[in-house]
Scaffold this motif. Structure first.
Motif, PDB file in Angstrom:
ATOM      1  N   SER A  27     -11.732  39.412 -88.109  1.00  0.00           N
ATOM      2  CA  SER A  27     -10.744  38.744 -87.260  1.00  0.00           C
ATOM      3  C   SER A  27     -10.637  39.422 -85.898  1.00  0.00           C
ATOM      4  O   SER A  27     -10.549  38.751 -84.859  1.00  0.00           O
ATOM      5  N   ILE A  30     -13.596  38.299 -83.887  1.00  0.00           N
ATOM      6  CA  ILE A  30     -13.502  36.910 -83.417  1.00  0.00           C
ATOM      7  C   ILE A  30     -12.512  36.803 -82.263  1.00  0.00           C
ATOM      8  O   ILE A  30     -12.790  36.145 -81.249  1.00  0.00           O
ATOM      9  N   TYR A  31     -11.346  37.429 -82.410  1.00  0.00           N
ATOM     10  CA  TYR A  31     -10.372  37.423 -81.310  1.00  0.00           C
ATOM     11  C   TYR A  31     -10.978  38.024 -80.043  1.00  0.00           C
ATOM     12  O   TYR A  31     -10.843  37.478 -78.940  1.00  0.00           O
ATOM     13  N   HIS A  34     -13.650  35.805 -78.170  1.00  0.00           N
ATOM     14  CA  HIS A  34     -13.297  34.444 -77.753  1.00  0.00           C
ATOM     15  C   HIS A  34     -13.456  34.240 -76.248  1.00  0.00           C
ATOM     16  O   HIS A  34     -14.122  33.291 -75.803  1.00  0.00           O
ATOM     17  N   SER A 250     -15.920  29.703 -84.946  1.00  0.00           N
ATOM     18  CA  SER A 250     -15.272  31.020 -85.007  1.00  0.00           C
ATOM     19  C   SER A 250     -13.758  30.893 -84.986  1.00  0.00           C
ATOM     20  O   SER A 250     -13.053  31.610 -85.715  1.00  0.00           O
ATOM     21  N   GLN A 251     -13.235  29.980 -84.177  1.00  0.00           N
ATOM     22  CA  GLN A 251     -11.785  29.791 -84.134  1.00  0.00           C
ATOM     23  C   GLN A 251     -11.262  29.182 -85.426  1.00  0.00           C
ATOM     24  O   GLN A 251     -10.166  29.522 -85.887  1.00  0.00           O
ATOM     25  N   ASN A 254     -11.255  31.996 -87.959  1.00  0.00           N
ATOM     26  CA  ASN A 254     -10.172  32.940 -87.687  1.00  0.00           C
ATOM     27  C   ASN A 254      -8.820  32.354 -88.081  1.00  0.00           C
ATOM     28  O   ASN A 254      -7.931  33.084 -88.529  1.00  0.00           O
ATOM     29  N   ILE A 257      -8.509  32.963 -91.693  1.00  0.00           N
ATOM     30  CA  ILE A 257      -8.234  34.381 -91.936  1.00  0.00           C
ATOM     31  C   ILE A 257      -6.763  34.692 -91.659  1.00  0.00           C
ATOM     32  O   ILE A 257      -6.111  35.432 -92.414  1.00  0.00           O
ATOM     33  N   ARG A 270      -0.911  40.704 -87.958  1.00  0.00           N
ATOM     34  CA  ARG A 270      -1.584  39.799 -87.014  1.00  0.00           C
ATOM     35  C   ARG A 270      -1.475  40.330 -85.582  1.00  0.00           C
ATOM     36  O   ARG A 270      -2.449  40.276 -84.803  1.00  0.00           O
ATOM     37  N   SER A 277      -8.249  43.744 -80.753  1.00  0.00           N
ATOM     38  CA  SER A 277      -9.374  42.952 -80.251  1.00  0.00           C
ATOM     39  C   SER A 277      -9.683  43.260 -78.786  1.00  0.00           C
ATOM     40  O   SER A 277     -10.749  42.888 -78.283  1.00  0.00           O
TER      41      SER A 277
END
Length: 315
Positions: A27, A30-31, A34, A250-251, A254, A257, A270, A277
């Motif tokens: 996660s 991915i963040y 982006h 990917s979004q 995520n 997740i 979170r 990230s």
């Protein structure tokens, strides 16, 4: 027999912790990737696709993946009795998320992107406040200090953690009074949507996959209605490329997740994921776009490290 049972239990716990750590790291990755991915999507410096199309496809992908998780052979059995009362609460979640996505677009009319990047970090405070008040989770002084350090890290990085060759140092902020009002509403809705969703996920004794189906069904419906209401220039998939499809997938991944995190951990986790990230974002930006790290980046990293230590490491 008891020794073998204890060993098996320890191995299971170790495996569970390892999988949880991998999920959180994925996660974070991915963040952090982006914004660089969006930059790679640009054509002649402009985004060539409709953001509305991307949001609809992300919600649709999440819905399809959630349905796949409940196909025959899935580990979580479906409850015998289901009613609209199980699904209805997720309509408000989807509405709050959709409202916030649209608010971000309109806010750009009243402030420049750099200002939004800096001030949007205030949603860390709004989320923590609503988490504490609505879920009645007491956060002591040490943990509040940790969250304020996350806020400081976000502001420091947004104010100039990265710099291109020849760019002037420092960030000038511009925002109108209407922009400040909209930003306050944005931070409130952002925190409320996250905390409300966490409360629903934890209050229902339903498989997470089924809860995700409810949430993303309303997400697809509301975003489709919004796109039809506002209309869009060109075709639905105009300007799409492999990079855009990677952004969509990917979004979507995520989002799933984050459902796991809110179901089995909390919105505070979170917030730490989003803050961490920064490191991935910076490293990718340096590698792909030849940007330079500044002192503010290292200040942000120090703040994040201290925040993690204060929140999770000190007893």
């Amino acid at each position: 027999m008891g020794a073998f049972g204890n060993a098996a239990g320890s191995a299971d716990r170790l495996l569970h912790r390892g999988l949880w750590a991998l999920l959180l790291l994925l996660s974070v990755a991915i963040y952090g990737s982006h914004a660089p991915l969006l930059t790679l999507c640009k054509v002649d410096g402009a985004i060539p696709f409709s953001s509305t199309s991307v949001v609809v496809l992300v919600e649709l992908t999440k819905l399809l993946l959630s349905v796949l998780s409940l196909l025959p052979g899935a580990r979580e059995p479906l409850p015998a009795a289901l009613s609209w009362r199980h699904a209805a609460p997720f309509a408000l979640s989807a509405l709050l998320y959709a409202a916030n996505n649209n608010l971000v677009v309109h806010m750009q009319l009243f402030m420049d992107p750099s200002t939004f990047q800096v001030l949007s970090n205030l949603k860390i405070v709004s989320t923590a406040l609503l988490y504490s008040l609505l879920l009645r989770r007491r956060l002591g002084p040490r943990r509040w200090l940790a969250l304020l350090l996350l806020l400081a890290a976000g502001v420091a990085y947004s104010c100039g953690g990265l710099r291109g060759h020849g760019d002037a140092a420092g960030t000038r902020l511009h925002v109108t009074p209407v922009g400040l009002l909209l930003l306050s509403v944005y931070c409130l809705i952002s925190g409320l949507s996250a905390v409300y969703t966490e409360a629903i996920l934890k209050s229902q004794a339903l498989p997470l996959g089924l809860q995700n189906i409810f949430l993303y069904f309303f997400g697809v419906l509301l975003n489709l209605m919004g796109s039809l209401w506002t209309g869009m220039e060109g075709g639905f998939l105009e300007g799409f490329s492999p990079w855009v499809l990677l952004v969509v997938f990917s979004q979507a991944l995520n989002g799933l997740i984050m459902s796991v995190v809110m179901k089995h951990s909390s919105n505070i986790t979170r917030l730490f994921i989003i803050s961490c990230s920064i490191l991935v974002n910076a490293l990718l930006s340096v590698a792909l776009f030849n940007l330079q790290l500044t002192l503010l980046f290292f200040v942000a990293v120090a703040c994040i490290g201290l925040a993690v230590h204060l929140y999770y490491g000190v007893t």
